[in-house]
Design an enzyme around this catalytic site. Structure first.
Site, PDB file in Angstrom:
ATOM      1  CE1 TYR A   1      53.694 104.107 137.198  1.00 27.96           C
ATOM      2  CE2 TYR A   1      51.477 102.955 137.543  1.00 27.96           C
ATOM      3  CZ  TYR A   1      52.781 103.168 136.875  1.00 27.96           C
ATOM      4  OH  TYR A   1      52.772 102.185 135.825  1.00 27.96           O
ATOM      5  CB  VAL A   2      51.294 106.127 145.762  1.00 22.55           C
ATOM      6  CG1 VAL A   2      51.545 106.814 147.236  1.00 22.55           C
ATOM      7  CG2 VAL A   2      49.945 106.125 145.473  1.00 22.55           C
ATOM      8  CD  GLN A   3      56.279 102.166 145.404  1.00 22.95           C
ATOM      9  OE1 GLN A   3      57.263 101.493 145.938  1.00 22.95           O
ATOM     10  NE2 GLN A   3      55.431 101.803 144.488  1.00 22.95           N
TER      11      GLN A   3
ATOM     12  CD  GLU B   1      58.329  97.287 139.619  1.00 22.70           C
ATOM     13  OE1 GLU B   1      57.072  97.155 139.554  1.00 22.70           O
ATOM     14  OE2 GLU B   1      59.324  98.018 139.559  1.00 22.70           O
TER      15      GLU B   1
ATOM     16  CG  MET C   1      57.105 100.750 141.573  1.00 26.23           C
ATOM     17  SD  MET C   1      56.883 102.344 140.876  1.00 26.23           S
ATOM     18  CE  MET C   1      55.426 102.150 139.824  1.00 26.23           C
ATOM     19  N   GLY C   2      60.890  99.146 141.784  1.00 25.65           N
ATOM     20  CA  GLY C   2      62.208  98.920 142.133  1.00 25.65           C
ATOM     21  C   GLY C   2      62.719  98.167 140.800  1.00 25.65           C
TER      22      GLY C   2
ATOM     23  CG  ASP D   1      63.478 101.756 139.779  1.00 25.41           C
ATOM     24  OD1 ASP D   1      62.471 101.935 140.484  1.00 25.41           O
ATOM     25  OD2 ASP D   1      63.492 101.593 138.582  1.00 25.41           O
TER      26      ASP D   1
HETATM   27  O1  F6P Z   1      61.908 102.967 136.885  1.00 21.57           O
HETATM   28  C1  F6P Z   1      61.075 103.652 137.762  1.00 21.57           C
HETATM   29  C2  F6P Z   1      59.820 102.827 137.750  1.00 21.57           C
HETATM   30  O2  F6P Z   1      58.909 103.345 138.558  1.00 21.57           O
HETATM   31  C3  F6P Z   1      59.965 101.302 138.257  1.00 21.57           C
HETATM   32  O3  F6P Z   1      60.038 101.338 139.399  1.00 21.57           O
HETATM   33  C4  F6P Z   1      58.806 100.678 137.648  1.00 21.57           C
HETATM   34  O4  F6P Z   1      59.160  99.163 137.405  1.00 21.57           O
HETATM   35  C5  F6P Z   1      58.651 101.552 136.259  1.00 21.57           C
HETATM   36  O5  F6P Z   1      59.285 102.636 136.439  1.00 21.57           O
HETATM   37  C6  F6P Z   1      57.072 101.453 135.854  1.00 21.57           C
HETATM   38  O6  F6P Z   1      57.172 102.031 134.602  1.00 21.57           O
HETATM   39  P1  F6P Z   1      55.966 102.697 133.829  1.00 21.57           P
HETATM   40  O7  F6P Z   1      55.949 104.427 134.401  1.00 21.57           O
HETATM   41  O8  F6P Z   1      56.453 102.681 132.303  1.00 21.57           O
HETATM   42  O9  F6P Z   1      54.764 102.193 134.176  1.00 21.57           O
END
Ligand code: F6P
Length: 376
Positions: A300-302, A233, A180-181, A138
């Site tokens: 989650y690919v990111q 997001e 994400m972010g 992020d």
């Molecule tokens: O903080 C990293 C991050 O990938 C964010 O970009 C995202 O909002 C969050 O984690 C997702 O969280 P989790 O892995 O708990 O679903």
């Protein structure tokens, strides 16, 4: 008298991100090889500290991990003072301190993002010697220019936008891509600029459907019958932003535990409802422009897979600098990346402070200069 060998614990906490293993290795090689320290890893972040699940780390353990994604130690999102134990919320701070004592640790290195900084700071206040290494895709950690994981995620999201361009173009569609972010727009803004998104929406700038639809119509009139919209997001339209701000004001004005808990629940329910914003936006844009709209959530690919060169370098740099600080017995510090250097910053200044995108940031100016709509 023989010099006491320093014993150090290390863990990774919060969401995983590329470069975690580079940082474990960076710290570990300097700590063990350069300073002759003893190192143990806690499994699965702060939960592993509470359950005393450890693994000895030697130079063989650190071999071959530089290029590996995720974290070889495992991770979790647990908080020391509010941990779920057999279905109950328990303060595990004393247990964690006792486990560190049992392991004869001089210090624990916390590799993690903003939440981890807060947890490390809580444990520091309870008496633990800590060092924090900043990771997160992020890029929202205060006082550090970049956190490891961000650069790799930026590359992945940019590549995705490139690919979405060709399909959006072929089908004359609007493609809304959710990036994400968390509460910051760095990743969406960076990838949006690098991938040439037509519209970029970030949490720092409330968007209006009318403004986005007008930009898309203008493009269509100029012969571009497709658009790519990169939405962070955490981005919200003007109404949702106003509602959330009101909920935040209510929470800070709450003057009793009951009022606080009710205000917190209200805020959380709004945040939950805003999670599907990309889908809502696509529907609204389809209705406003008549162009078919689709959504891609990168998810989650990111944050998966091999770290890029920059994140490997950053993890190595900050890890090694962390070992220098432990050798000097300097604790309560975040090892920040500032320019080319690793700079010690008081952890208490980092914990609880979110680094969002300033409205006058050069990246926003750059996006506007090339005609990218920011939704305002
Ligand atoms: O903080 C990293 C991050 O990938 C964010 O970009 C995202 O909002 C969050 O984690 C997702 O969280 P989790 O892995 O708990 O679903």
């Amino acid at each position: 008298m023989a010099k006491k060998i320093q014993r150090v614990g290390i863990l990774t906490a919060g969401g995983d991100s590329p470069g975690l293993n580079a940082a474990i290795r960076g710290f570990g090689k300097a700590a063990i090889g350069h300073y002759g320290m003893e190192l143990i890893g806690f499994r699965d972040g702060i939960r592993g500290m509470a359950e005393n699940r450890t693994i000895p780390i030697d130079s063989r353990f650190l071999s071959g991990i530089l290029t590996v994604g995720g974290t070889i130690l495992g991770t979790s999102r647990d908080k020391p003072h509010k941990m779920n134990v057999n279905g109950k919320t328990v303060d595990m701070t004393d247990t964690i301190l006792a486990n560190c004592e049992k392991n004869k640790l001089d210090c624990v290195v916390f590799i993690g993002g903003g939440g981890t900084a807060k947890n490390a700071n809580r444990l520091a206040k309870a008496g633990l010697n800590v060092i924090h290494l900043p990771k997160t895709i992020d890029n929202d950690i205060a006082h550090t220019d970049t956190s490891f994981g961000f650069s790799t995620a930026l590359g992945i999201a940019t590549d995705a936008i490139d690919r979405l361009h060709s399909t959006a173009h072929s089908h004359h569609r609007i493609i809304v891509v959710e990036i994400m972010g968390h509460k910051a727009g760095w990743l969406a803004l960076g990838a949006g600029i690098a991938g040439g998104a037509d519209i970029i929406l970030i949490p720092e700038i409330a968007y209006s459907i009318d403004s986005i639809a007008a930009s898309i119509r203008k493009r269509a009139e100029a012969g571009h019958s497709f658009s790519v919209v990169a939405i962070a997001e955490g981005a919200r339209d003007t109404q949702d932003t106003a509602d959330l701000e009101a909920a935040e004001a209510l929470l800070s004005a709450a003057d009793s535990p009951e009022a606080k808990s009710a205000a917190k629940m209200h805020k959380q329910s709004l945040e939950l409802a805003h999670r599907g914003n990309a889908f809502k936006l696509a529907e609204e844009l389809e209705a406003a422009t008549g162009l078919e709209s689709r959504v891609t959530v990168l998810g989650y690919v990111q944050r998966g897979g091999t770290p890029n060169a920059e994140d490997r370098m950053l993890g190595t740099l900050l890890g090694g600098a962390g070992a220098d600080l432990v050798a000097k017995k300097k604790y309560g510090i975040t090892v920040a990346a500032q320019g080319q250097a690793a700079v010690p910053v008081p952890l208490k200044d980092v914990a609880g402070t979110l680094k969002t995108v300033p409205l006058d940031h050069p990246w926003i100016t750059a996006a506007r200069h090339v005609g990218t709509g920011m939704g305002d």
